[in-house]
Scaffold this motif. Sequence first.
Motif, short mmCIF file in Angstrom:
data_model
loop_
_atom_site.label_atom_id
_atom_site.label_comp_id
_atom_site.label_asym_id
_atom_site.label_seq_id
_atom_site.Cartn_x
_atom_site.Cartn_y
_atom_site.Cartn_z
N SER A 64 2.39 -0.40 -14.66
CA SER A 64 3.24 0.28 -13.70
C SER A 64 3.94 1.45 -14.39
O SER A 64 4.38 1.34 -15.52
N THR A 65 4.05 2.54 -13.68
CA THR A 65 4.76 3.69 -14.22
C THR A 65 6.24 3.64 -13.87
O THR A 65 7.01 4.43 -14.36
N GLY A 66 6.60 2.69 -12.99
CA GLY A 66 7.98 2.58 -12.58
C GLY A 66 8.35 3.51 -11.44
O GLY A 66 9.50 3.59 -11.03
N ILE A 67 7.37 4.23 -10.92
CA ILE A 67 7.62 5.16 -9.81
C ILE A 67 6.92 4.62 -8.58
O ILE A 67 5.72 4.36 -8.60
N ALA A 68 7.67 4.49 -7.49
CA ALA A 68 7.08 4.01 -6.24
C ALA A 68 6.50 5.21 -5.50
O ALA A 68 7.17 6.21 -5.28
N VAL A 69 5.24 5.10 -5.11
CA VAL A 69 4.58 6.18 -4.39
C VAL A 69 4.24 5.67 -3.00
O VAL A 69 3.53 4.67 -2.85
N ARG A 70 4.76 6.34 -1.98
CA ARG A 70 4.49 5.95 -0.61
C ARG A 70 3.32 6.77 -0.08
O ARG A 70 3.27 7.98 -0.25
N PRO A 71 2.39 6.10 0.58
CA PRO A 71 1.30 6.87 1.18
C PRO A 71 1.82 7.67 2.37
O PRO A 71 2.75 7.26 3.06
N SER A 72 1.25 8.84 2.57
CA SER A 72 1.68 9.66 3.71
C SER A 72 0.99 9.16 4.96
O SER A 72 -0.23 9.06 5.02
N HIS A 73 1.77 8.80 5.97
CA HIS A 73 1.24 8.28 7.23
C HIS A 73 1.20 9.39 8.27
O HIS A 73 2.19 10.04 8.52
N GLY A 74 0.07 9.56 8.85
CA GLY A 74 -0.07 10.50 9.96
C GLY A 74 0.10 11.96 9.59
O GLY A 74 0.36 12.78 10.44
N ALA A 75 -0.03 12.28 8.35
CA ALA A 75 0.10 13.67 7.95
C ALA A 75 -1.25 14.34 8.10
O ALA A 75 -2.06 14.35 7.19
#
Length: 90
Positions: A64-75
């Motif tokens: 883990s890099t410790g950074i949370a990455v959220r997927p882009s929804h509906g972009a």
Amino acid sequence: MEILLWLVPSVVVTAVAMLWVSWVSRDGRGEVDRDVAAQRLGRALAKDLPAGTRRTPPQARDRSTGIAVRPSHGAGPGEGSHGGATRRAS
């Protein structure tokens, strides 16, 4: 100093136990010949594993890099940060 006198029996018992264990486990009791030990080890390593036992390498951990990455929804095209509408904080 008098209050510490209750520690004397436990210290004596501990010292006697340490002396007894050091006498019982001294060298020379139950010594195994090095050649016999090597032969036993060779036989144990040469045996096949029982059925159902697998030798598998440990699974690699996902670092883990410790950074949370959220997927882009509906972009879709024209939306999001790649152009089109500009989003402003209010």
